[in-house]
Scaffold this motif. Structure first.
Motif, PDB file in Angstrom:
ATOM      1  N   GLY A  34       5.535   9.457  -7.559  1.00  0.00           N
ATOM      2  CA  GLY A  34       5.710   8.010  -7.600  1.00  0.00           C
ATOM      3  C   GLY A  34       6.375   7.569  -8.891  1.00  0.00           C
ATOM      4  N   VAL A  64       7.249   4.965  -2.933  1.00  0.00           N
ATOM      5  CA  VAL A  64       6.187   4.535  -3.852  1.00  0.00           C
ATOM      6  C   VAL A  64       4.938   4.117  -3.089  1.00  0.00           C
ATOM      7  CG1 VAL A  64       5.543   2.858  -5.618  1.00  0.00           C
ATOM      8  CG2 VAL A  64       7.815   3.894  -5.667  1.00  0.00           C
ATOM      9  N   MET A  93       5.724   2.194 -10.522  1.00  0.00           N
ATOM     10  CA  MET A  93       4.564   3.038 -10.248  1.00  0.00           C
ATOM     11  C   MET A  93       3.501   2.946 -11.350  1.00  0.00           C
ATOM     12  SD  MET A  93       3.341   4.890  -7.890  1.00  0.00           S
ATOM     13  CE  MET A  93       1.939   5.969  -7.629  1.00  0.00           C
TER      14      MET A  93
END
Length: 552
Positions: free
Chosen positions: A177, A144, A184
């Motif tokens: 992500g 991420v 995210m």
């Protein structure tokens, strides 16, 4: 004029690319060295096991408890290429952790960071203890933070170059992500608000084909998400339920505070592991707020007017001398005011303002969120590093000695938390499988029949996957002594809180299964200072009673 010394000759030939390359090598070594030194963390074992099941059985369906599908598919791919093991499972997190360094270099090349700030930031990225620890860790967070920074770099490249494929990269990065972890969307909202500020303040100019580029990026974003969350078409219904289930689950976890902690939890982690970065980041915020706008422009800054294409390629930029400081008191509102007419734009100043904003929003967000776990510190640490590097760049002749002190602290903590092959009293471990299991599993490997008469299946489910599980009888709870004895097991394992005092014909010992830093972390020590200096804290643990059959 004195002849140049040998050292000065070397320095004159060293380019910033050479320094970045050296930092990259350090980052690679610290992440890949002794990669399987420690046993899997509890969560790592679960993630690796699900990836193994995906590879061997082709089964996967999204469950918000275990986060997004990206980790499982890429880890299963690594297992298919190189075999299933602890080391192979950790390779991709290491690669993504190392890849943060080239992204910093990209920001330098696009002139959003000065050379000094870029080198300091890259060095901190390379050796920051939490970044290294969780780059050697099979969790989603390193993915991420990489995709978050890649979004920033790709978006800025799109503004600068106007090429559609840069925004495509940003869109795919955002999607990956989203496929990695449910936090995210918080990152995207954070970025989106700052983007709106740039548009509102007229510090942003769309490229000529911006609408086409956005459509391409949105289609790619939606396509990637649909592919992963539908398990590549196996479960298309999940596309319509994933968002709602993720929100419901994590709102519930926030309310429960299953793994709770005070709002300043992450500040304590930064004090323990990233103290120089934290101090410098605070200084960086103060410097940015106290210095008038027109005095914030470093010598290497690139300034442009808002009626030109902001962030054009470097050969088309226009340099300007810093303006005289305005003779008025500092006003926080002025930092984010809407300009009346086209204004001078400083890329480096604007990026640092963004990094400060990103850091503050991330710290406030995770302070508020009820679930407190150490890996979430990464989402605050990455932007914080840019602010810290900015502050250190103003240190003048003290830059090098301060950098040496900061790096020495970070490296000491890195070697302690990442390369100590023993149980350590550190909050960064959360709930780590104990190194006692190394000896335990060696004994299990030599045994023919093993019984686990408790619910403690992890991490054995991973380490005895496939045919190796055939030697284990897993009951999931305590069973009668007669049943155990009739099984004629070589080893019997039970939770120490629900066990037998003894078993005829067996030798008993107690080991740690998993452990964590207990309570206030000070144990019998006089206070936090002693713990901070000695790291001699109290360890809590889940223990296993092991009954080993006595040879006749």
């Amino acid at each position: 004029m004195p002849a140049p010394t040998f050292l000065s000759q070397i320095q004159s030939r060293v380019r910033i690319e050479h320094v970045f390359f050296a930092i990259l090598i350090v980052a690679i070594i610290l992440r890949f060295a002794f990669l399987d030194l420690k046993l899997f963390h509890h969560d790592e074992a679960i993630h690796a096991w699900f990836s193994y099941k995906l590879l061997t059985e082709g089964t996967y369906i999204y469950d918000p408890v275990y986060h997004g599908p990206f980790l499982y598919y890429v880890t299963a791919g690594m297992f298919a290429l190189f075999g299933d093991s602890d080391l192979v499972a950790r390779i991709l997190p290491c690669i993504f952790g190392v890849a943060l360094i080239p992204l910093v270099y990209c920001l330098y090349r696009m002139e959003y960071l000065s050379g000094k700030v870029a080198i300091i930031a890259a060095a901190f990225m390379a050796i920051a203890p939490e970044l290294i620890y969780f780059s050697r860790f099979v969790r989603n967070d390193i993915f991420v933070v990489f995709f978050s920074l890649l979004i920033v770099v790709a978006f800025l490249a799109w503004i600068q170059k106007g090429k559609w494929y840069y925004l495509l990269i940003a869109g795919v990065s955002a999607a990956l992500g989203m496929c990695s972890k449910e936090n995210m969307p918080l990152v995207l909202v954070t970025f989106g608000l700052f983007f709106l500020y740039l548009v509102w303040s007229r510090k942003f100019v769309f490229p000529k084909m911006w609408l086409r580029d956005i459509v391409i990026a949105v289609i790619a974003f939606a396509g990637v998400i649909c592919l992963f969350y539908s398990s590549f078409g196996a479960h298309p219904e999940v596309i319509f339920t994933a968002g709602q289930s993720a929100i419901s689950h994590w709102l519930d976890m926030h309310g429960q505070q299953r793994i709770g902690g005070p709002p300043y939890y992450y500040m304590l982690l930064f004090v323990l592991y990233e103290l120089p970065i934290l101090i410098l980041a605070v200084v960086g915020v103060i410097l940015c707020l106290r210095r008038p706008n027109d005095a914030q422009k470093p010598k290497e800054a690139v300034l442009e007017t808002a009626d030109t294409e902001l962030f054009e390629s470097s050969e088309e930029t226009v340099s300007a001398e810093p303006l005289a400081p305005a003779k008025k008191k500092f006003s926080l509102v002025d930092l984010f005011r809407r300009p009346e007419r086209p204004v001078l734009i400083n890329r480096q100043e604007e990026f640092i303002r963004f990094a400060i904003y990103w850091t503050i929003i991330a710290c406030l967000t995770y302070a508020y969120i009820g679930e407190k776990v150490p890996w979430l510190s990464l989402h605050q640490l990455v932007p914080m590093i840019f602010v810290a590097a900015y502050a250190l760049s103003f240190a003048g002749k003290y830059t090098k000695p301060l950098m040496i002190i900061a790096c020495a602290f970070l490296l000491v903590m890195t070697f302690h938390v990442a390369f100590t092959p023993a149980d350590i009293a550190e909050p960064i471990v959360q709930v780590q499988n104990s190194e006692d299991l190394v000896v335990m599993m060696a004994e299990m490997d030599a045994a023919d029949k093993i019984a686990i008469a408790s619910d403690q299946a992890w991490p054995y489910s991973w380490y005895y996957r496939g045919d190796a599980w055939n030697n284990i009888s897993y009951y999931g709870k305590k069973i009668s002594e007669d049943s155990i004895l009739s099984g004629n097991f070589d080893i019997v394992m039970m939770h120490d809180g629900d066990s037998y005092e003894s078993l005829p014909g067996y030798e008993k010992k107690t080991i740690r299964l998993s452990y964590w830093l207990d309570g206030g972390a000070t144990g019998t020590n006089p206070g936090w200072l002693t713990y901070y200096l000695t790291r001699q804290g109290k360890i809590g643990s889940i223990n296993t009673d092991v009954f080993t059959k006595i040879s006749s």
